[in-house]
Write a protein that holds these residues in place. Structure first.
Motif, short mmCIF file in Angstrom:
data_model
loop_
_atom_site.label_atom_id
_atom_site.label_comp_id
_atom_site.label_asym_id
_atom_site.label_seq_id
_atom_site.Cartn_x
_atom_site.Cartn_y
_atom_site.Cartn_z
N LEU A 224 -36.61 -26.62 27.80
CA LEU A 224 -35.66 -25.80 28.60
C LEU A 224 -34.62 -26.29 29.49
CD1 LEU A 224 -34.67 -22.73 28.34
CD2 LEU A 224 -36.31 -22.15 29.99
N GLY A 245 -30.97 -25.38 27.86
CA GLY A 245 -30.97 -25.12 26.25
C GLY A 245 -32.07 -25.24 25.71
N MET A 246 -32.21 -24.61 24.62
CA MET A 246 -33.48 -24.48 23.73
C MET A 246 -33.41 -25.45 22.52
SD MET A 246 -34.47 -20.60 24.11
CE MET A 246 -36.29 -20.86 22.95
N ARG A 247 -34.36 -26.32 22.21
CA ARG A 247 -34.48 -27.08 21.06
C ARG A 247 -35.46 -27.14 20.56
NH1 ARG A 247 -30.33 -31.52 22.37
NH2 ARG A 247 -29.13 -30.69 24.15
N PRO A 248 -35.56 -27.41 19.22
CA PRO A 248 -36.85 -27.53 18.26
C PRO A 248 -37.71 -28.79 18.84
CG PRO A 248 -35.14 -27.39 16.84
CD PRO A 248 -34.32 -27.58 18.33
N ARG A 259 -24.02 -31.24 19.88
CA ARG A 259 -24.61 -30.11 20.62
C ARG A 259 -23.16 -29.51 21.24
NH1 ARG A 259 -29.14 -26.87 20.51
NH2 ARG A 259 -29.30 -25.92 22.63
N THR A 297 -31.57 -15.76 24.83
CA THR A 297 -32.24 -16.75 23.68
C THR A 297 -31.38 -17.26 22.89
OG1 THR A 297 -34.33 -15.26 24.24
CG2 THR A 297 -34.42 -16.73 22.39
N LYS A 298 -30.52 -16.41 22.26
CA LYS A 298 -29.74 -16.66 21.09
C LYS A 298 -28.63 -17.69 21.76
CE LYS A 298 -27.23 -14.91 17.11
NZ LYS A 298 -27.06 -13.61 16.57
N GLN A 301 -30.09 -21.21 22.31
CA GLN A 301 -30.55 -21.68 21.10
C GLN A 301 -29.37 -22.48 20.39
OE1 GLN A 301 -32.23 -18.29 19.00
NE2 GLN A 301 -34.45 -18.83 19.33
N HIS A 302 -28.19 -22.01 20.69
CA HIS A 302 -27.01 -22.51 20.15
C HIS A 302 -26.17 -23.50 20.90
CE1 HIS A 302 -27.97 -19.35 17.09
NE2 HIS A 302 -27.15 -19.95 16.33
N ASP A 304 -25.95 -25.85 24.79
CA ASP A 304 -26.30 -26.45 26.03
C ASP A 304 -25.60 -25.99 27.15
OD1 ASP A 304 -28.65 -28.07 25.54
OD2 ASP A 304 -27.61 -29.76 24.98
#
Length: 566
Positions: A224, A245-248, A259, A297-298, A301-302, A304
């Motif tokens: 995160l 940011g959130m990444r797999p 990104r 969250t959204k 996810q998309h 940074d």
């Protein structure tokens, strides 16, 4: 035996972290000052005399006990407060082009510190003994057309520093366990709650850096948060940033990953502490909301989100240690006794030597050539390298103070228009609207070129500052961030750059709500999905008001477009 680490939810962990982070160590070398009562009506003695008079200070016993040590540790700052003792901030109301030209000439002639300027007024800081000479060179019609905004500047300056507090060793174990050396000058905030305790006071640079390292240490494992370094300042300080940011789990930063990125900066002008606090507040708000706000969250996810709270660390440190109202960087110039560059006039887009301020002693001096200021060059070099490694800058917010405005490109000229002018203006109005809906504070919208001039509608506009070299123009044009804005935060003149610390949280919340709209818009939802997910909560009466506001905004947009076409 294997050790299993449990990583709690961000909301809980942030509460724990910030509670302890801001309740440690009586500052051994922090710039702090007891809160002061309003001056009595008879105003006996000077401010400095009142400062040294214990009965006149409304403080705790511990603050009073530490006063002598504070004075001993900060002789430079005490001398600076003495210099502020006879200074004021004056607002001149402008109604004609002749007034503007006369005031501009006086500003250049006397090298005055311009605090703010709009189409209707200009705010100036100066010593009381210089008021009469200033009025003497102004036309008679302007001499009586002014008011005193801040009559006791030294008192307002002193009140922006946090109070002393007793030490608390609890943070030692928390930081040492993670290999982080805690700062020894973290002031304790007013204990009004735990959840946002870090933002009850302005924080010095060492505290901000420690706070960012702790966030990196605690949330990097979740993918995160990551602390990065933009480069070194002129005096060798790091320019830290947080990438949120959130990444797999199987995806990491690399040269082949593209990104989309939103950049948020603060602290370009050292004395604008609310800009630094607001960048930190928005970063913290996104981190703590990850588990309970679907819109946040959204967005993460998309995108940074890269937060740079202090782009001018040398100047910011100087405001804590020596001169609270220092504006520029601390880099040496061609004039030995006038150091510092105005970083917002130091970037390379549309640099025009004929329009730039060439006097190093001026507060708006950006250098004799583009990127002469080290910190501006570092940001540009870092951004270029990020683009090579797959970063796509889609949005940029540059936070400043004061005057409560949302400004969009271009800054260098009012005769030039960006290709997506109408979209820029529409988004700017919605940013202002979401900030207003947060706390009721009104933010106006204008082209950034109007922020570099003072002018009356339909008349010739006299340039107050150079327009070229602006960072929002540079990032918009050179790096393709098609939505680039400068936001001037609170207030509108009552305190100017010296906004009290109780304004930190509401101002930060205004920016956070605007950022959620901004992220939702960039996702292609035009801000609608954010409203559906509860980003803005309104009752029936507020909804009716909002519809009227939208009508007024659309009418204003149409008027502006018709004027441009004609």
């Amino acid at each position: 035996m294997a050790v299993i680490y449990y990583i709690p939810r961000p909301s809980f962990l942030i509460v724990f972290l910030l509670f302890y982070l801001t309740t440690i160590f009586t500052p051994s070398n922090a710039t702090t000052l007891p809160r002061l009562t309003p001056p009595p009506s008879d105003t006996r003695g000077s401010f400095f005399g009142r400062l040294l008079s214990f009965p006149s200070i409304r403080s705790s016993r511990k603050s009073t006990k530490n006063l002598n040590r504070w004075l001993e540790n900060h002789p430079k700052l005490v001398n600076n407060l003495r210099a502020y003792e006879n200074q004021v901030v004056i607002r001149f109301n402008l109604s004609t082009g002749q007034h503007e030209a006369a005031l501009r000439k006086a500003i250049d002639q006397m090298l005055l510190d311009v605090w703010d300027f709009t189409a209707n007024y200009t705010d100036i800081r100066l010593e009381g003994r210089r008021i009469r000479p200033l009025l003497g060179i102004l036309p008679p019609s302007l001499q009586d057309n002014h008011s005193i905004l801040i009559p006791d500047l030294a008192r307002v300056v002193a009140d922006t520093y946090p109070s002393n507090a007793p030490p608390d060793p609890a943070i030692h174990s928390l930081s040492n366990a993670r290999g982080i050396t805690p700062a020894h000058d973290i002031p304790s905030p007013k204990r009004q709650g735990v959840d946002d305790v870090f933002f009850h006071d302005y924080q010095p640079l060492s505290v901000i850096s420690t706070w960012m390292r702790l966030l990196d240490s605690m949330f990097r494992g979740r993918g995160l948060v990551r602390m990065i370094n933009i480069g070194k300042s002129y005096e060798g300080r790091d320019i830290p940033a947080l990438k949120v940011g959130m990444r797999p789990n199987d995806v990491t930063d690399g040269p082949h990953e593209r990104r989309d990125t939103i950049l948020i900066t603060g602290g370009i002008h050292a004395r604008e502490w609310i800009s630094t606090s607001s960048v930190n507040y928005v970063a913290w708000s996104f981190i703590r909301s990850i588990d309970n706000d679907p819109m946040v969250t959204k967005i993460l996810q998309h995108f940074d989100l890269i937060f740079i709270p202090v782009l001018n660390p040398d100047g910011y440190e100087y405001t804590w240690e020596v001169d609270r109202l220092w504006r520029k960087s601390r880099q040496r110039t061609k004039m030995q006794y006038c150091p510092g560059f105005d970083l917002d006039h130091a970037f390379g887009f549309q640099w025009d030597t004929t329009e730039h301020q060439t006097e190093p002693c001026s507060e708006s001096y950006g250098g004799d050539e583009p990127f002469q200021a080290i910190e501006a060059a570092r940001l540009a070099d870092w951004a270029k390298n990020e683009i090579k490694n797959g970063t796509n800058f889609v949005g940029y917010l540059d936070l400043h103070s004061y005057s409560q405005q949302v400004l969009f490109p271009y800054a260098y000229s009012c005769n030039a228009q960006p290709p997506n002018m109408e979209n820029l203006e529409e988004v700017a109005m919605n940013l202002a609207k979401h900030m207003r809906l947060s706390n009721g504070e009104v933010y106006t919208v204008a082209s950034a070129c109007e922020g570099a001039v003072s002018g009356i509608s339909g008349m010739h506009k006299t340039r107050i500052e150079a327009g070229g070299g602006s960072v929002i123009d540079y990032i918009f044009h050179e790096f393709g961030a098609r939505y680039s804005y400068q936001i001037k935060l609170r207030d509108t003149g009552s305190y100017g750059f010296l906004l009290p610390s109780d304004g930190i949280i509401p101002t930060g919340e205004e920016v956070f709500q605007a950022m959620k709209y901004f992220g939702d818009y960039l996702l292609g939802n035009n801000g609608r999905e954010g409203a559906q997910n509860g980003v803005i909560i309104e009752d029936d009466a507020e909804q009716a008001t909002d519809k009227n506001d939208e009508t007024e905004e659309n009418m204003e947009l149409r008027k502006r477009r018709r004027r441009r076409r004609s």
